[in-house]
Motif scaffolding. Structure first.
Motif, PDB file in Angstrom:
ATOM      1  N   SER A  24       0.828  -1.212   0.000  1.00 25.07           N
ATOM      2  CA  SER A  24       0.000   0.000   0.000  1.00 25.07           C
ATOM      3  C   SER A  24       0.857   1.255   0.000  1.00 25.07           C
ATOM      4  CB  SER A  24      -0.954  -0.001   1.188  1.00 25.07           C
ATOM      5  OG  SER A  24      -0.262   0.055   2.418  1.00 25.07           O
ATOM      6  N   TRP A  25       1.959   1.255   0.749  1.00 22.95           N
ATOM      7  CA  TRP A  25       2.836   2.428   0.755  1.00 22.95           C
ATOM      8  C   TRP A  25       3.507   2.612  -0.604  1.00 22.95           C
ATOM      9  CZ3 TRP A  25       5.865   2.515   6.046  1.00 22.95           C
ATOM     10  CH2 TRP A  25       4.935   2.431   7.099  1.00 22.95           C
ATOM     11  N   ASN A  26       3.868   1.505  -1.236  1.00 20.05           N
ATOM     12  CA  ASN A  26       4.405   1.588  -2.591  1.00 20.05           C
ATOM     13  C   ASN A  26       3.360   2.121  -3.561  1.00 20.05           C
ATOM     14  OD1 ASN A  26       7.230  -0.054  -3.568  1.00 20.05           O
ATOM     15  ND2 ASN A  26       6.652  -0.142  -1.413  1.00 20.05           N
ATOM     16  N   ALA A  27       2.108   1.742  -3.358  1.00 19.20           N
ATOM     17  CA  ALA A  27       1.051   2.219  -4.245  1.00 19.20           C
ATOM     18  C   ALA A  27       0.872   3.734  -4.135  1.00 19.20           C
ATOM     19  CB  ALA A  27      -0.255   1.498  -3.931  1.00 19.20           C
ATOM     20  N   TRP A  28       0.941   4.276  -2.899  1.00 23.56           N
ATOM     21  CA  TRP A  28       0.879   5.734  -2.764  1.00 23.56           C
ATOM     22  C   TRP A  28       2.050   6.388  -3.503  1.00 23.56           C
ATOM     23  CZ3 TRP A  28      -3.361   7.947  -1.703  1.00 23.56           C
ATOM     24  CH2 TRP A  28      -4.255   7.472  -0.726  1.00 23.56           C
ATOM     25  N   THR A  29       3.218   5.762  -3.442  1.00 22.94           N
ATOM     26  CA  THR A  29       4.396   6.342  -4.082  1.00 22.94           C
ATOM     27  C   THR A  29       4.310   6.223  -5.597  1.00 22.94           C
ATOM     28  OG1 THR A  29       5.593   5.592  -2.103  1.00 22.94           O
ATOM     29  CG2 THR A  29       6.907   6.452  -3.914  1.00 22.94           C
ATOM     30  N   GLU A  53      -6.315  -1.848   2.317  1.00 25.56           N
ATOM     31  CA  GLU A  53      -5.465  -0.748   1.854  1.00 25.56           C
ATOM     32  C   GLU A  53      -4.682  -1.128   0.609  1.00 25.56           C
ATOM     33  OE1 GLU A  53      -3.177   2.318   4.441  1.00 25.56           O
ATOM     34  OE2 GLU A  53      -3.453   0.530   5.664  1.00 25.56           O
ATOM     35  N   ASP A  54      -4.176  -2.347   0.572  1.00 27.26           N
ATOM     36  CA  ASP A  54      -3.365  -2.781  -0.563  1.00 27.26           C
ATOM     37  C   ASP A  54      -4.170  -2.741  -1.860  1.00 27.26           C
ATOM     38  OD1 ASP A  54      -1.014  -3.506   1.069  1.00 27.26           O
ATOM     39  OD2 ASP A  54      -2.360  -5.028   1.872  1.00 27.26           O
ATOM     40  N   TYR A  55      -5.375  -3.286  -1.820  1.00 27.83           N
ATOM     41  CA  TYR A  55      -6.207  -3.317  -3.024  1.00 27.83           C
ATOM     42  C   TYR A  55      -6.717  -1.929  -3.393  1.00 27.83           C
ATOM     43  CZ  TYR A  55      -6.151  -8.396  -3.080  1.00 27.83           C
ATOM     44  OH  TYR A  55      -5.740  -9.709  -3.172  1.00 27.83           O
ATOM     45  N   ALA A  56      -7.168  -1.159  -2.398  1.00 28.56           N
ATOM     46  CA  ALA A  56      -7.764   0.144  -2.678  1.00 28.56           C
ATOM     47  C   ALA A  56      -6.735   1.126  -3.231  1.00 28.56           C
ATOM     48  CB  ALA A  56      -8.411   0.700  -1.418  1.00 28.56           C
ATOM     49  N   GLY A 110      -8.284   2.706   4.393  1.00 26.92           N
ATOM     50  CA  GLY A 110      -8.651   1.859   3.271  1.00 26.92           C
ATOM     51  C   GLY A 110     -10.043   2.154   2.754  1.00 26.92           C
ATOM     52  N   ASN A 111     -10.973   2.487   3.643  1.00 26.42           N
ATOM     53  CA  ASN A 111     -12.330   2.803   3.199  1.00 26.42           C
ATOM     54  C   ASN A 111     -12.370   4.104   2.413  1.00 26.42           C
ATOM     55  OD1 ASN A 111     -14.798   1.076   3.937  1.00 26.42           O
ATOM     56  ND2 ASN A 111     -13.485   0.863   5.735  1.00 26.42           N
ATOM     57  N   SER A 112     -11.600   5.095   2.810  1.00 28.37           N
ATOM     58  CA  SER A 112     -11.547   6.346   2.053  1.00 28.37           C
ATOM     59  C   SER A 112     -10.914   6.121   0.681  1.00 28.37           C
ATOM     60  CB  SER A 112     -10.759   7.397   2.830  1.00 28.37           C
ATOM     61  OG  SER A 112     -11.434   7.779   4.003  1.00 28.37           O
ATOM     62  N   ALA A 113      -9.819   5.356   0.658  1.00 32.25           N
ATOM     63  CA  ALA A 113      -9.170   5.055  -0.618  1.00 32.25           C
ATOM     64  C   ALA A 113     -10.099   4.252  -1.517  1.00 32.25           C
ATOM     65  CB  ALA A 113      -7.868   4.302  -0.382  1.00 32.25           C
ATOM     66  N   ALA A 114     -10.867   3.322  -0.931  1.00 34.50           N
ATOM     67  CA  ALA A 114     -11.829   2.548  -1.717  1.00 34.50           C
ATOM     68  C   ALA A 114     -12.896   3.453  -2.314  1.00 34.50           C
ATOM     69  CB  ALA A 114     -12.470   1.474  -0.839  1.00 34.50           C
ATOM     70  N   ALA A 115     -13.378   4.413  -1.532  1.00 33.47           N
ATOM     71  CA  ALA A 115     -14.385   5.350  -2.046  1.00 33.47           C
ATOM     72  C   ALA A 115     -13.835   6.121  -3.241  1.00 33.47           C
ATOM     73  CB  ALA A 115     -14.814   6.313  -0.942  1.00 33.47           C
ATOM     74  N   MET A 116     -12.602   6.598  -3.137  1.00 34.64           N
ATOM     75  CA  MET A 116     -11.990   7.341  -4.230  1.00 34.64           C
ATOM     76  C   MET A 116     -11.792   6.452  -5.456  1.00 34.64           C
ATOM     77  SD  MET A 116     -10.762  10.295  -5.210  1.00 34.64           S
ATOM     78  CE  MET A 116     -10.125  11.293  -3.863  1.00 34.64           C
ATOM     79  N   ALA A 117     -11.298   5.237  -5.254  1.00 33.24           N
ATOM     80  CA  ALA A 117     -11.053   4.333  -6.379  1.00 33.24           C
ATOM     81  C   ALA A 117     -12.351   4.000  -7.104  1.00 33.24           C
ATOM     82  CB  ALA A 117     -10.372   3.062  -5.879  1.00 33.24           C
ATOM     83  N   LEU A 118     -13.405   3.697  -6.356  1.00 32.01           N
ATOM     84  CA  LEU A 118     -14.682   3.340  -6.976  1.00 32.01           C
ATOM     85  C   LEU A 118     -15.291   4.526  -7.704  1.00 32.01           C
ATOM     86  CD1 LEU A 118     -16.083   1.188  -4.038  1.00 32.01           C
ATOM     87  CD2 LEU A 118     -15.334   0.332  -6.276  1.00 32.01           C
ATOM     88  N   GLN A 119     -15.198   5.718  -7.119  1.00 33.14           N
ATOM     89  CA  GLN A 119     -15.744   6.905  -7.774  1.00 33.14           C
ATOM     90  C   GLN A 119     -14.999   7.205  -9.067  1.00 33.14           C
ATOM     91  OE1 GLN A 119     -18.407   8.491  -7.273  1.00 33.14           O
ATOM     92  NE2 GLN A 119     -18.127  10.357  -8.471  1.00 33.14           N
ATOM     93  N   ARG A 120     -13.684   7.044  -9.055  1.00 29.53           N
ATOM     94  CA  ARG A 120     -12.915   7.315 -10.274  1.00 29.53           C
ATOM     95  C   ARG A 120     -13.185   6.269 -11.352  1.00 29.53           C
ATOM     96  NH1 ARG A 120      -7.126   9.987  -8.297  1.00 29.53           N
ATOM     97  NH2 ARG A 120      -8.124  11.888  -7.497  1.00 29.53           N
ATOM     98  N   LEU A 121     -13.344   5.023 -10.929  1.00 28.10           N
ATOM     99  CA  LEU A 121     -13.719   3.982 -11.899  1.00 28.10           C
ATOM    100  C   LEU A 121     -15.080   4.268 -12.510  1.00 28.10           C
ATOM    101  CD1 LEU A 121     -12.641   0.474 -10.539  1.00 28.10           C
ATOM    102  CD2 LEU A 121     -12.062   1.501 -12.750  1.00 28.10           C
TER     103      LEU A 121
END
Length: 674
Positions: free
Chosen positions: A413-418, A472-475, A541-552
């Motif tokens: 997840s930290w790598n994904a942010w980077t 977190e990793d998936y989101a 992770g829930n906030s990141a999931a919300a952002m990922a789903l909205q962008r998709l």
């Protein structure tokens, strides 16, 4: 003599492998032994760059007397919170419920059935200024375990039941997000405005944390509100973000010599940091400084991005492309020793004249600003030019003087942010080196952190992949893949993002009460299966999931993603009504649903030029949803976004189809016509 941690890969666990404490990692053997020997479990959770974890280790876990009590009376388990955020989340909720606060090192005593009856954080070895000593606590708990065990067991049952009630109750406030209704965003802005420090930036009093997602929210609010109404809220929100980012860049929390930012500031001026550097802080700060650069055009912010990104590439990057977790605050057992200087040192390295000039620019004085030495800073020093040769010479001297411990595990997840931050830096700064680093790290994840079943793994270290991926990793990885698509328009990234979002929904979504659990449905059982939504040092992770789903949903136009985004945004809205400022990344996702949004489809004859890619990538980095259709990718793109099948490819050049806020314009042939 080494204990059972000697075979682990975690740098934190390996730091304890030679303790006289007979540590176990979290494993079935430890719980089986506890039951067989009828002993309570002493659980200690921390991470390798945690200063107070080191202090407690030196005071107690390296002490023969404390170790003897632990070994004779307890089964002792060590957990790296960064490797097992699910375990950490469960027992941190216990600590917060029992004591009203939390932190690391986290200290738990529990039954062999994992049910806790004692919780705390750091304890000195012996009683100290009113704080109970660990040795006394251990002896008292053993006495209670022997003579009043039923009370401890009952307490453990009650605590376990309480955290399960909190984590599993249906959310009565689950609600729909309404277009144009920005009341919840306005409420968060007003809270930040009340807490803002107008002199030094940041929010509240010391200690001050960067919390870049709070600043990203304020900048988004400023951009949208300035465009919607002629009032002062938008510009005030931007002023708060900009003052904070300026103060951090000038302060000692910013490593002016080697680049990057420390974890937090112990004072209101951002002068004296807690010196540990974490990968995720620096990735999120890159995003914040990129956004203020995009909004203001001030080159100093681009320079801060480069200084931070180059630090990551130089000091936290594995030869295969992954990014390490961070660097410790201590050198030779002394906090901050690596970072501070005296005037004599500067003059010995740079010569008398240049050394004195350097000291004037960076506040290096005889009296010092930290334990008799000086942390380089530019606070209230707006004049004077800095020579890069001075910085390089002081950096090389610093390296020769002492070393920092590096936590070289690679967390997905930290790598994904980077990856996300570097992809956006490449687009905004038009510097492909950052984009290439992003792509290389993504390939590392696919090669080294993906199982044969195509599921993600949480950690890679020293050739070993371990621990099934968590929410977190998936989101965040889904977000990173979407960012890579927006920087490259290579459809494979979009397809992979859809796959990871599908896996996230399958294994983590709570279809009854809403939201997403931290751990997967097929993960090992703990005493609770929590959901986290609060955006603390890092977005949840829930906030990141919300952002990922909205962008998709915005990119693909697919009903399934629109419905999934609606469910998740409704869950978040219900959770955050009382104090929305604590959920700023979720608010960013809501902003995508509330404010008008632009979607662009570009159809290209032949191959897309590099010039066009860079132009579109810059627009995507600014928030526009962009799809690029070519003859080569049209079938793969139609699988991801079926509506694009109807868009014809021109015989020559490009065509641009722009929709805004549900209304589509007539197609045009050039970007300049949009």
């Amino acid at each position: 003599m080494s204990n059972r941690l000697k075979s682990e890969k975690s740098p934190y666990l390996l730091q304890h492998k030679d303790n006289p404490v007979n540590w176990y990692p979290w494993c079935e053997e430890a719980f089986r032994r506890a039951k067989e020997e009828d002993k309570p479990i002493f659980l200690s959770i921390g991470y390798s760059t945690c200063h107070w974890c080191h202090v407690m280790a030196h005071e107690s876990f390296e002490d023969e007397t404390a170790a003897q009590i632990l070994n004779q009376g307890y089964i002792c388990i060590k957990v790296d919170r960064e490797e097992r955020p699910d375990i950490d989340a469960v027992y941190m909720s216990v600590c917060q419920a029992v004591t009203g606060s939390g932190g690391w090192p986290l200290t738990i005593v529990m039954t062999p059935e994992q049910k806790p009856f004692f919780a705390g954080t750091y304890f000195p070895r012996e009683r100290y200024y009113g704080r109970p000593g660990l040795v006394d606590i251990l002896r008292e708990l053993l006495s209670l375990w022997k003579d009043r065990r039923e009370e401890l067991v009952r307490a453990g049952e009650e605590i376990t039941a309480a955290i399960n009630r909190t984590g599993s109750a249906a959310n009565p406030g689950n609600s729909r997000i309404s277009r144009r209704d920005n009341a919840i965003l306005r409420k968060a802005y007003q809270i930040f405005a009340q807490q803002f420090d107008p002199v030094w930036g940041g929010f509240g009093s010391a200690p001050k944390f960067p919390a870049p997602h709070n600043l990203l929210f304020l900048m988004r609010y400023a951009e949208e509100e300035e465009g919607c109404r002629a009032d002062r809220e938008g510009s005030e929100a931007l002023r708060m973000a900009e003052r904070t980012l300026d103060a951090m860049a000038e302060g000692g929390i910013h490593d002016h010599i080697g680049g990057g930012f420390s974890r937090y500031s112990t004072d209101e001026r951002w002068l004296v940091p807690h010196f540990e550097k974490m990968l995720y802080d620096n990735a999120l700060l890159i995003l914040a400084y990129l956004e203020i650069y995009r909004l203001t055009g001030k080159e100093k912010y681009a320079d801060t991005v480069r200084h931070t990104a180059d630090y990551i590439l130089r000091e936290l990057t594995d030869v295969r492309g992954g990014f390490y977790c961070g660097q410790d605050a201590d050198s030779d057992g002394v906090e901050g020793k690596y970072y501070v200087f005296t005037p004599e040192e500067a003059e010995s390295v740079l010569g008398k004249d240049d050394g004195q000039a350097f000291c004037r620019l960076y506040g290096i004085t005889e009296e010092g600003n930290f334990e008799g030495k000086s942390i380089p800073n530019r606070i209230e020093k707006t004049t004077g030019s800095v020579r890069s040769s001075w910085i390089q010479a002081m950096y090389e001297y610093r390296l020769s003087r002492t070393k920092l411990h590096k936590d070289d595990k690679i967390l997905l997840s930290w790598n994904a942010w980077t990856i996300l931050a570097f992809a956006r830096a490449g687009a905004v700064l038009k510097e492909d080196g950052y984009l290439e680093a992003s792509k290389r790290a993504q390939r590392f994840i696919e090669t080294h952190m993906t199982g044969e079943d195509n599921r993600l793994y949480l950690r890679y270290c020293d050739g070993e992949t371990a621990h099934k991926g968590q929410l977190e990793d998936y989101a965040v990885y889904t977000l990173a893949l979407l960012e890579l698509y927006g920087a490259t328009f290579q459809t494979e990234y979009l397809g992979n993002a859809i796959l990871r979002a599908q896996q996230m929904a399958e294994f983590f979504e709570d279809s009854e009460a809403g939201g997403y659990y931290i751990s997967a449905s097929d993960a090992g059982r703990l005493i609770a299966r929590p959901k986290e939504i609060y955006d603390g040092a890092i977005p949840s992770g829930n906030s990141a999931a919300a952002m990922a789903l909205q962008r998709l949903a915005l990119l693909t136009g697919e009903n399934r993603w629109q419905e999934a985004a609606g469910r998740q945004l409704g869950f978040c809205a219900g959770e955050i009504q009382e104090y929305p400022a604590g959920y700023s990344y979720a608010l960013l996702a809501m902003a995508d649903a509330i404010y008008p949004h632009k979607e662009l489809v570009c159809t290209v004859s032949g191959r897309m030029s590099e010039e066009l890619r860079m132009q579109l990538a810059e627009l995507a980095a600014g928030g526009m949803s962009i799809l690029v259709k070519t003859e080569e990718n049209q079938e793969e793109l139609a699988e991801c976004a079926p509506f694009t099948a109807e868009y014809p490819i021109p015989q020559e050049g490009e065509m641009y189809y722009l929709c805004e806020d549900g209304a589509c314009r007539a197609p045009v042939k050039t970007l300049q016509q949009l």
